[in-house]
Design a protein around this motif. Structure first.
Motif, PDB file in Angstrom:
ATOM      1  N   ASN A  32      -6.847  -7.606  24.743  1.00 36.11           N
ATOM      2  CA  ASN A  32      -5.559  -7.753  25.412  1.00 36.11           C
ATOM      3  C   ASN A  32      -5.204  -6.479  26.179  1.00 36.11           C
ATOM      4  OD1 ASN A  32      -5.146  -6.267  23.157  1.00 36.11           O
ATOM      5  ND2 ASN A  32      -3.792  -7.736  22.149  1.00 36.11           N
ATOM      6  N   ARG A  33      -6.224  -5.627  26.331  1.00 35.25           N
ATOM      7  CA  ARG A  33      -6.051  -4.406  27.143  1.00 35.25           C
ATOM      8  C   ARG A  33      -7.128  -4.388  28.222  1.00 35.25           C
ATOM      9  NH1 ARG A  33      -3.724   0.293  25.203  1.00 35.25           N
ATOM     10  NH2 ARG A  33      -4.252   1.041  27.278  1.00 35.25           N
ATOM     11  N   PRO A  34      -6.949  -5.210  29.264  1.00 36.53           N
ATOM     12  CA  PRO A  34      -8.004  -5.302  30.286  1.00 36.53           C
ATOM     13  C   PRO A  34      -8.298  -3.957  30.948  1.00 36.53           C
ATOM     14  CG  PRO A  34      -5.996  -6.457  30.972  1.00 36.53           C
ATOM     15  CD  PRO A  34      -5.808  -6.072  29.555  1.00 36.53           C
ATOM     16  N   ASP A  35      -7.365  -3.027  30.863  1.00 35.82           N
ATOM     17  CA  ASP A  35      -7.642  -1.705  31.443  1.00 35.82           C
ATOM     18  C   ASP A  35      -8.719  -0.975  30.641  1.00 35.82           C
ATOM     19  OD1 ASP A  35      -5.651  -1.854  29.428  1.00 35.82           O
ATOM     20  OD2 ASP A  35      -5.100   0.232  29.807  1.00 35.82           O
ATOM     21  N   LEU A  36      -8.851  -1.323  29.362  1.00 38.45           N
ATOM     22  CA  LEU A  36      -9.837  -0.645  28.518  1.00 38.45           C
ATOM     23  C   LEU A  36     -11.163  -1.390  28.437  1.00 38.45           C
ATOM     24  CD1 LEU A  36      -7.626   0.449  25.479  1.00 38.45           C
ATOM     25  CD2 LEU A  36      -8.394   1.839  27.422  1.00 38.45           C
ATOM     26  N   CYS A  37     -11.072  -2.697  28.303  1.00 33.67           N
ATOM     27  CA  CYS A  37     -12.304  -3.474  28.143  1.00 33.67           C
ATOM     28  C   CYS A  37     -11.994  -4.958  28.288  1.00 33.67           C
ATOM     29  CB  CYS A  37     -12.915  -3.231  26.773  1.00 33.67           C
ATOM     30  SG  CYS A  37     -11.827  -3.625  25.402  1.00 33.67           S
ATOM     31  N   GLU A  38     -13.067  -5.765  28.313  1.00 31.59           N
ATOM     32  CA  GLU A  38     -12.903  -7.209  28.435  1.00 31.59           C
ATOM     33  C   GLU A  38     -12.975  -7.895  27.069  1.00 31.59           C
ATOM     34  OE1 GLU A  38     -15.019  -6.962  32.818  1.00 31.59           O
ATOM     35  OE2 GLU A  38     -16.161  -7.718  31.109  1.00 31.59           O
ATOM     36  N   PHE A  39     -13.868  -7.383  26.239  1.00 26.87           N
ATOM     37  CA  PHE A  39     -14.003  -7.909  24.880  1.00 26.87           C
ATOM     38  C   PHE A  39     -14.005  -6.736  23.914  1.00 26.87           C
ATOM     39  CE2 PHE A  39     -15.834 -11.029  27.676  1.00 26.87           C
ATOM     40  CZ  PHE A  39     -15.379 -12.235  27.151  1.00 26.87           C
ATOM     41  N   GLN A  40     -13.640  -7.067  22.696  1.00 28.32           N
ATOM     42  CA  GLN A  40     -13.577  -6.011  21.716  1.00 28.32           C
ATOM     43  C   GLN A  40     -14.275  -6.488  20.449  1.00 28.32           C
ATOM     44  OE1 GLN A  40      -9.607  -4.928  20.201  1.00 28.32           O
ATOM     45  NE2 GLN A  40      -9.935  -3.160  21.542  1.00 28.32           N
ATOM     46  N   CYS A  41     -15.089  -5.593  19.889  1.00 27.77           N
ATOM     47  CA  CYS A  41     -15.711  -5.931  18.609  1.00 27.77           C
ATOM     48  C   CYS A  41     -15.059  -5.068  17.542  1.00 27.77           C
ATOM     49  CB  CYS A  41     -17.210  -5.666  18.686  1.00 27.77           C
ATOM     50  SG  CYS A  41     -17.983  -5.798  17.073  1.00 27.77           S
ATOM     51  N   ASN A  42     -14.524  -5.719  16.526  1.00 33.91           N
ATOM     52  CA  ASN A  42     -13.835  -4.971  15.464  1.00 33.91           C
ATOM     53  C   ASN A  42     -14.701  -4.838  14.218  1.00 33.91           C
ATOM     54  OD1 ASN A  42     -11.718  -5.034  17.223  1.00 33.91           O
ATOM     55  ND2 ASN A  42     -10.673  -6.722  16.199  1.00 33.91           N
ATOM     56  N   GLY A  43     -15.960  -5.134  14.355  1.00 35.30           N
ATOM     57  CA  GLY A  43     -16.851  -5.171  13.193  1.00 35.30           C
ATOM     58  C   GLY A  43     -16.913  -3.856  12.423  1.00 35.30           C
ATOM     59  N   ALA A  44     -16.838  -2.750  13.150  1.00 33.94           N
ATOM     60  CA  ALA A  44     -16.996  -1.458  12.484  1.00 33.94           C
ATOM     61  C   ALA A  44     -15.867  -1.196  11.497  1.00 33.94           C
ATOM     62  CB  ALA A  44     -17.062  -0.344  13.530  1.00 33.94           C
ATOM     63  N   MET A  45     -14.685  -1.661  11.815  1.00 31.13           N
ATOM     64  CA  MET A  45     -13.533  -1.474  10.916  1.00 31.13           C
ATOM     65  C   MET A  45     -13.774  -2.200   9.608  1.00 31.13           C
ATOM     66  SD  MET A  45     -11.478  -0.122  13.145  1.00 31.13           S
ATOM     67  CE  MET A  45     -10.214  -0.482  14.298  1.00 31.13           C
ATOM     68  N   THR A 502     -10.512  -8.655  40.569  1.00 28.61           N
ATOM     69  CA  THR A 502      -9.780  -9.923  40.431  1.00 28.61           C
ATOM     70  C   THR A 502     -10.739 -11.106  40.350  1.00 28.61           C
ATOM     71  OG1 THR A 502      -9.532 -10.080  42.832  1.00 28.61           O
ATOM     72  CG2 THR A 502      -7.673  -9.152  41.603  1.00 28.61           C
ATOM     73  N   GLU A 503     -11.856 -10.994  41.064  1.00 27.20           N
ATOM     74  CA  GLU A 503     -12.840 -12.075  40.996  1.00 27.20           C
ATOM     75  C   GLU A 503     -13.459 -12.143  39.603  1.00 27.20           C
ATOM     76  OE1 GLU A 503     -15.886 -11.887  43.982  1.00 27.20           O
ATOM     77  OE2 GLU A 503     -16.805 -13.769  43.322  1.00 27.20           O
ATOM     78  N   LYS A 504     -13.728 -10.964  39.052  1.00 23.95           N
ATOM     79  CA  LYS A 504     -14.321 -10.933  37.713  1.00 23.95           C
ATOM     80  C   LYS A 504     -13.338 -11.494  36.692  1.00 23.95           C
ATOM     81  CE  LYS A 504     -17.255  -8.174  34.750  1.00 23.95           C
ATOM     82  NZ  LYS A 504     -17.518  -6.882  34.112  1.00 23.95           N
ATOM     83  N   GLU A 505     -12.092 -11.119  36.844  1.00 29.54           N
ATOM     84  CA  GLU A 505     -11.055 -11.593  35.923  1.00 29.54           C
ATOM     85  C   GLU A 505     -10.975 -13.125  35.959  1.00 29.54           C
ATOM     86  OE1 GLU A 505      -9.641  -9.871  33.703  1.00 29.54           O
ATOM     87  OE2 GLU A 505      -8.181 -11.351  33.035  1.00 29.54           O
ATOM     88  N   LEU A 506     -11.066 -13.685  37.148  1.00 30.16           N
ATOM     89  CA  LEU A 506     -11.012 -15.149  37.266  1.00 30.16           C
ATOM     90  C   LEU A 506     -12.222 -15.776  36.563  1.00 30.16           C
ATOM     91  CD1 LEU A 506      -9.684 -17.720  38.307  1.00 30.16           C
ATOM     92  CD2 LEU A 506     -10.790 -17.358  40.522  1.00 30.16           C
ATOM     93  N   GLN A 507     -13.381 -15.194  36.765  1.00 28.13           N
ATOM     94  CA  GLN A 507     -14.573 -15.727  36.084  1.00 28.13           C
ATOM     95  C   GLN A 507     -14.408 -15.642  34.565  1.00 28.13           C
ATOM     96  OE1 GLN A 507     -18.160 -13.834  37.531  1.00 28.13           O
ATOM     97  NE2 GLN A 507     -17.896 -14.613  39.609  1.00 28.13           N
ATOM     98  N   LEU A 508     -13.923 -14.495  34.110  1.00 28.09           N
ATOM     99  CA  LEU A 508     -13.743 -14.325  32.659  1.00 28.09           C
ATOM    100  C   LEU A 508     -12.794 -15.386  32.103  1.00 28.09           C
ATOM    101  CD1 LEU A 508     -13.418 -10.450  32.428  1.00 28.09           C
ATOM    102  CD2 LEU A 508     -15.110 -11.833  31.210  1.00 28.09           C
ATOM    103  N   LYS A 509     -11.722 -15.643  32.836  1.00 31.02           N
ATOM    104  CA  LYS A 509     -10.738 -16.623  32.360  1.00 31.02           C
ATOM    105  C   LYS A 509     -11.358 -18.018  32.332  1.00 31.02           C
ATOM    106  CE  LYS A 509      -7.238 -14.329  31.081  1.00 31.02           C
ATOM    107  NZ  LYS A 509      -7.440 -12.999  31.469  1.00 31.02           N
TER     108      LYS A 509
END
Ligand code: ARG
Length: 587
Positions: A32-45, A502-509
């Motif tokens: 939910n922070r597209p400025d930081l990344c597109e996906f997040q893996c929380n496995g390490a936590m 913006t094109e990438k964001e549309l594809q991701l969505k």
């Protein structure tokens, strides 16, 4: 097709394992922070506790290992132990292309289709459909459609309230008005008339009048109660009146639901369950589950560990009458016999929650429904008016659904007339399509359990988080496609690696369709589809602002864009359909 989040998990698995960590800890979500990344893996936590290490250390190790993957353009560890991921544009374009070529846009239908009963609508016969029944119809219809899209065998049952005191009230009011009718002549032996002694508009006046009268006139109320009991015990003249009430009222209800774009597979009601009641009661007594308490027959449903105290479920009143819960239990016997459902979903006002807890528990205790069969209560909140209270007419009465729909359609009509974008002969139909979407989206975009405010101006706005805004986006895409002249060959065009954010964001969505539909189904949460549609519409609008599609000179790039926005239109239309809405040609 596998979901993109699952593919990321698969891609990360060897890295986790090579570093000595179990794959079970891997969790991947959209960021939910597209400025930081597109996906997040929380496995390490999650793994940190098990391996007694700092999450950031684990994230760092895994990240190093996964760096060579062609799936990621970026993978990095961030404090306190996130793994931030961006997808490689080539990979994403390929995946989006596959979504576009898939009949269900990447959604895998259920491996084991279930038979699901959705109990919704819940209209009461002889009473006009009012706004209180709107939510059940709108939410239930969506759940039915979403379940079907997932590949399940879904049966929608309107479960009419057709066996209550309203029937006795109408019978006695009819007697007062037309005592000469043969139904009231005890010595009458002929055939009762085929034709009903009232029209729908008369019936709609008779019931409220009778209901008012019963509040002031004790004797009348007593008569109505007696008439109800007599009807329920099968007295032929009253049964004949009941048949008339049913046929007149049902025709009207069917018309009203059809106007809402809501349909049912079963038009059953409480009356259909009545023949199962004697067997139900005998069985409950035989099994030692039902016992007498203050003259009534009750079943304990409290369980050890309950946080609240749950009163027993009353299955027979002291005067011998069956109750709402009895009807619902008997209905379950019939449903089990006819359909053996694997799952139930009840879409009813949340104020009835206790009733359903009692019914579900009693049904399982009595073995009517298997212990492991999921029974979901999708309880919804109230639709309020702007001044805070429940929605009413101007003079304080209960607002009829028909009136509400007419009001909203009229307001939309006025708006499209002002805008002058819709050809005159399409205006009425368009106003209906937009008005209905305004109403439904206004409802469905809220989490069902929450109350919401009916705000006509906001709901019909073409901007903001509204149904018309989604429709407007679809219409806009259609108009671009028309101008481009894409026709059928859009299917042949290839989605290219994104050239802009913006094109990438549309594809991701667009790659998130399956996630949205699945979670809406699993969590019985149609609002997730509204959220998803709004996100797709936003992503499209941002992309459209930035890229002049029709003026693009690189024809390959342009064709890729046409393919992409065709997919956006198709996905939006599919989502609209899942929620029981359409989109117009112009607006
Ligand atoms: N007729 C009921 C009402 O208006 C709703 C029925 C809900 N469904 C059920 N199985 N009890 O409150």
């Amino acid at each position: 097709m596998k979901k993109i989040v699952d593919l990321i998990i698969e891609e990360l698995t060897p890295a986790f394992e090579a570093c000595g960590y179990d794959r079970q800890y891997i969790r991947v979500t959209r960021s939910n922070r597209p400025d930081l990344c597109e996906f997040q893996c929380n496995g390490a936590m999650a793994a940190a506790k098990a391996y007694k290490k700092k999450p950031i250390e684990i994230a760092g190790e895994v990240t190093e290992r996964a760096k060579g993957s062609r799936m990621f353009s970026e993978i990095s560890a961030a404090l306190p132990g996130f793994i931030n991921i961006r997808l490689d544009p080539d990979y994403l374009a390929e995946y989006t292309g596959a979504v576009a070529g898939d009949g269900k846009y990447g959604l895998e239908t259920a491996a084991q289709p279930e038979t699901i009963i959705v109990d919704y609508g819940g209209a009461n016969v002889a009473k006009p459909l009012h706004v209180g029944h709107l939510r059940s119809a709108v939410i239930g219809e969506s759940m039915k459609r979403i379940g079907r899209y997932m590949g399940h065998h879904v049966i929608g049952d309107v479960h009419l309230g057709d066996w209550g005191l309203q029937m006795g009230l109408i019978i006695e009011e009819l007697r007062d008005r037309q005592p000469e009718l043969p139904y009231f002549d005890e010595s009458f032996e002929g055939e009762f008339p085929q034709e009903a002694p009232f029209t729908i508009s008369e019936l709609e006046e008779i019931y409220p009048a009778a209901s008012e009268k019963s509040k002031k006139d004790e004797a009348f109320r007593e008569r109505a109660q007696q008439a109800t009991l007599k009807l329920q015990s099968g007295y032929p003249p009253f049964r004949a009146i009941w048949e008339h009430i049913m046929s007149v009222s049902l025709a009207d209800l069917k018309k009203n639901y059809a106007n809402l774009n809501v349909s049912f597979d079963l038009w059953k009601g409480e009356s259909d369950a009545q023949s199962y009641i004697p067997g139900l009661i005998a069985d409950l007594v035989d099994k030692g589950l039902a016992y007498e308490s203050e003259g009534a027959l009750v079943v304990d449903i409290a369980k050890e560990g309950d946080a609240k105290e749950y009163p027993p479920c009353i299955v027979r009143k002291s005067d011998g009458a069956a109750l709402y819960a009895t009807s619902d239990l008997a209905t379950l016997i019939e449903r089990e016999k006819d359909f053996k459902p694997d799952r139930y979903i009840y879409v009813v006002d949340k104020r009835q929650e206790l009733h359903f807890i009692q019914v579900f528990r009693a049904a399982k205790k009595a073995g009517i429904v298997k212990e492991e069969t999921p029974m979901a209560f999708l309880g919804f909140g109230t639709m309020n008016s702007k001044d805070g209270g429940p929605f009413k007419t101007r003079d304080g009465g209960v607002m009829r659904l028909e009136t509400l729909i007419n009001e909203i359609v009229k307001a939309v009509y006025k708006k499209i007339e002002e805008k002058q974008k819709v050809p005159e002969n399409e205006r009425q139909r368009t106003a209906q399509i937009i008005g209905l979407a305004a109403l439904k989206y206004g409802d469905l975009s809220n989490q069902a359990t929450k109350d919401y405010v009916f705000d006509i101006d906001r709901f019909i706005s073409f901007e903001g988080n509204t149904g018309p805004h989604i429709q407007y986006t679809i219409v806009r895409i259609k108009s671009i496609l028309e101008k481009y002249g894409a026709g059928e060959d859009a299917e042949m065009m290839r989605i290219l690696p994104a050239g802009s954010a913006t094109e990438k964001e549309l594809q991701l969505k667009l790659c998130g369709f399956s996630e949205a539909v699945e979670s809406a189904f699993i969590e019985t949460a149609p609002h997730k589809i509204c959220q998803y549609m709004a996100a797709v519409a936003d992503a499209f609008n941002d992309f459209y602002q930035e890229n002049k599609i029709l003026a693009e000179e690189d024809k390959k790039r342009q064709a890729g864009w046409i393919r992409l926005i065709t997919l956006a239109k198709d996905i939006l239309n599919t989502c609209m359909d899942l929620l029981g809405m359409d989109s117009p040609e112009h607006m």
